[in-house]
Design an enzyme around this catalytic site. Structure first.
Site, PDB file in Angstrom:
ATOM      1  N   ASP A  26       0.821  -1.203   0.000  1.00  0.00           N
ATOM      2  CA  ASP A  26       0.000   0.000   0.000  1.00  0.00           C
ATOM      3  C   ASP A  26       0.863   1.265   0.000  1.00  0.00           C
ATOM      4  O   ASP A  26       1.964   1.265   0.556  1.00  0.00           O
ATOM      5  CB  ASP A  26      -0.893  -0.030   1.251  1.00  0.00           C
ATOM      6  CG  ASP A  26      -2.104   0.860   1.094  1.00  0.00           C
ATOM      7  OD1 ASP A  26      -2.310   1.436   0.001  1.00  0.00           O
ATOM      8  OD2 ASP A  26      -2.856   0.993   2.075  1.00  0.00           O
ATOM      9  N   HIS A  36       3.181   2.793  -8.815  1.00  0.00           N
ATOM     10  CA  HIS A  36       2.981   1.360  -9.075  1.00  0.00           C
ATOM     11  C   HIS A  36       4.231   0.759  -9.750  1.00  0.00           C
ATOM     12  O   HIS A  36       4.637  -0.352  -9.449  1.00  0.00           O
ATOM     13  CB  HIS A  36       1.755   1.130  -9.972  1.00  0.00           C
ATOM     14  CG  HIS A  36       0.470   1.596  -9.333  1.00  0.00           C
ATOM     15  ND1 HIS A  36       0.142   1.299  -8.035  1.00  0.00           N
ATOM     16  CD2 HIS A  36      -0.576   2.321  -9.828  1.00  0.00           C
ATOM     17  CE1 HIS A  36      -1.046   1.828  -7.752  1.00  0.00           C
ATOM     18  NE2 HIS A  36      -1.494   2.457  -8.817  1.00  0.00           N
ATOM     19  N   LEU A  85      10.246 -21.448  -4.017  1.00  0.00           N
ATOM     20  CA  LEU A  85       9.451 -20.373  -3.409  1.00  0.00           C
ATOM     21  C   LEU A  85       8.087 -20.332  -4.097  1.00  0.00           C
ATOM     22  O   LEU A  85       8.012 -20.318  -5.328  1.00  0.00           O
ATOM     23  CB  LEU A  85      10.173 -19.027  -3.620  1.00  0.00           C
ATOM     24  CG  LEU A  85       9.400 -17.758  -3.281  1.00  0.00           C
ATOM     25  CD1 LEU A  85       9.160 -17.654  -1.777  1.00  0.00           C
ATOM     26  CD2 LEU A  85      10.179 -16.518  -3.742  1.00  0.00           C
TER      27      LEU A  85
HETATM   28  C1  FPP Z   1      -1.922   0.089  -3.472  1.00  0.00           C
HETATM   29  O1  FPP Z   1      -1.382   1.402  -3.407  1.00  0.00           O
HETATM   30  C2  FPP Z   1      -1.321  -0.639  -4.566  1.00  0.00           C
HETATM   31  C3  FPP Z   1      -2.011  -1.283  -5.584  1.00  0.00           C
HETATM   32  C4  FPP Z   1      -3.471  -1.292  -5.676  1.00  0.00           C
HETATM   33  C5  FPP Z   1      -1.284  -1.970  -6.679  1.00  0.00           C
HETATM   34  C6  FPP Z   1      -0.123  -2.798  -6.229  1.00  0.00           C
HETATM   35  C7  FPP Z   1       0.522  -3.419  -7.408  1.00  0.00           C
HETATM   36  C8  FPP Z   1       1.843  -3.478  -7.625  1.00  0.00           C
HETATM   37  C9  FPP Z   1       2.871  -2.928  -6.697  1.00  0.00           C
HETATM   38  C10 FPP Z   1       2.339  -4.179  -8.852  1.00  0.00           C
HETATM   39  C11 FPP Z   1       2.539  -5.647  -8.571  1.00  0.00           C
HETATM   40  C12 FPP Z   1       2.956  -6.362  -9.787  1.00  0.00           C
HETATM   41  C13 FPP Z   1       2.841  -7.715  -9.980  1.00  0.00           C
HETATM   42  C14 FPP Z   1       3.329  -8.286 -11.245  1.00  0.00           C
HETATM   43  C15 FPP Z   1       2.237  -8.601  -8.990  1.00  0.00           C
HETATM   44  P1  FPP Z   1      -2.357   2.641  -3.632  1.00  0.00           P
HETATM   45  O2  FPP Z   1      -2.380   2.977  -5.067  1.00  0.00           O
HETATM   46  O3  FPP Z   1      -3.695   2.324  -3.043  1.00  0.00           O
HETATM   47  O4  FPP Z   1      -1.644   3.739  -2.808  1.00  0.00           O
HETATM   48  P2  FPP Z   1      -2.347   4.963  -2.068  1.00  0.00           P
HETATM   49  O5  FPP Z   1      -3.117   4.368  -0.922  1.00  0.00           O
HETATM   50  O6  FPP Z   1      -1.184   5.770  -1.621  1.00  0.00           O
HETATM   51  O7  FPP Z   1      -3.211   5.664  -3.070  1.00  0.00           O
END
Ligand code: FPP
Length: 252
Positions: A26, A43, A137
């Site tokens: 997050d 992201h 893993l």
């Molecule tokens: C939450 O942060 C994050 C997500 C909804 C996306 C997480 C995905 C990745 C890190 C990519 C993973 C890749 C693979 C291939 C598995 P947010 O956008 O809600 O952050 P905020 O709360 O600050 O707005």
């Protein structure tokens, strides 16, 4: 996958590491906003950090990592962001699949995959099949995942078995129920890490985390490097896991 091997930090005890870590990644959006960048930059940086965490898990002997990549609620985000995330999953998976396979990573996806773009579903099928026998893993990626949705889905399957006379209601138990979840017979998480200061489960692995240790950190996921991961593991090693009993299981 980053290919620089990392040594287990000396203050971590290899005998007391969590076998399975669950991770709510997050804070990507906030990380980007703080830098005056579009949310998608957060992201992208998140993927880089995830690769590094995977590297640590593999090198340090953690057996499973389950990450929350996209929840059933995340469809409510702006269309462009949802579309970007779907493309990002596809691109990252395509790019890393061979390296992960050669390192013995077993890739699994959990969630309702039927709603995902066709090209992503095809790649998911390919990655799952290709890596199914790997044992170093287990990397579980939750996409269009919701814990309640998973539980309802399991109930439906069991209900059908009962309705068609294949199962007696009195035979329903925790083990059978677990088998009907998206996670089937995976290990339950020993440790949940959630970044960015939020202290919620947000519908993640509701059944599976009955006895999971929780670790919350203010670090935003795009800053969650191996030092931050190391801190989470140190905190875990100080916990006394009793599973409802009074005997200590870790510090015996
Ligand atoms: C939450 O942060 C994050 C997500 C909804 C996306 C997480 C995905 C990745 C890190 C990519 C993973 C890749 C693979 C291939 C598995 P947010 O956008 O809600 O952050 P905020 O709360 O600050 O707005």
């Amino acid at each position: 996958m980053n290919n620089t091997i990392t040594q287990l930090p000396i203050d971590l005890d290899s005998q007391r590491l969590p076998q399975h870590v669950a991770l709510i990644m997050d804070g990507n959006g906030r990380w980007a906003k703080k830098r005056g960048l579009p949310r998608i930059a957060g992201h992208r940086q998140g993927v880089r950090m995830l690769k590094d965490i995977l590297r640590c898990c593999k090198d340090w002997g953690i057996k499973a990592l389950t990450v929350y990549a996209f929840s059933t609620e995340n469809w409510g985000r702006p269309f462009e962001e949802v579309e970007f995330l779907m493309r990002l999953f596809e691109r990252a998976l395509k790019k890393e699949l061979d390296a992960m396979h050669s390192e013995g990573v077993q890739i699994r996806f959990i969630g309702d995959l039927s709603a995902l773009p066709q090209s992503l579903v095809q790649l998911i099928d390919l990655a799952t099949e290709k890596t199914q026998h790997n044992q170093t893993l287990q990397f579980n990626i939750a996409v269009n995942y919701g814990g309640r949705d998973e539980i309802i889905n399991a109930c439906r399957q069991i209900g059908e078995l009962v309705q068609t006379g294949k199962l007696d209601a009195s035979d329903i138990n925790e083990q059978l129920f677990s088998l009907k979840l998206y996670t089937t017979n995976s290990l339950e998480p020993d440790l949940l890490i959630r970044t960015s200061g939020e202290m919620r489960l947000s519908n993640f692995l509701l059944w599976q985390m009955a006895y999971t240790e929780m670790y919350f950190t203010d670090v935003l996921f795009p800053d969650f490097d191996r030092t931050a991961f190391h801190q989470a593991l140190l905190s875990y090693q100080k916990r006394d896991r009793r599973f409802g009993t009074i005997k200590t299981s870790l510090s015996a």
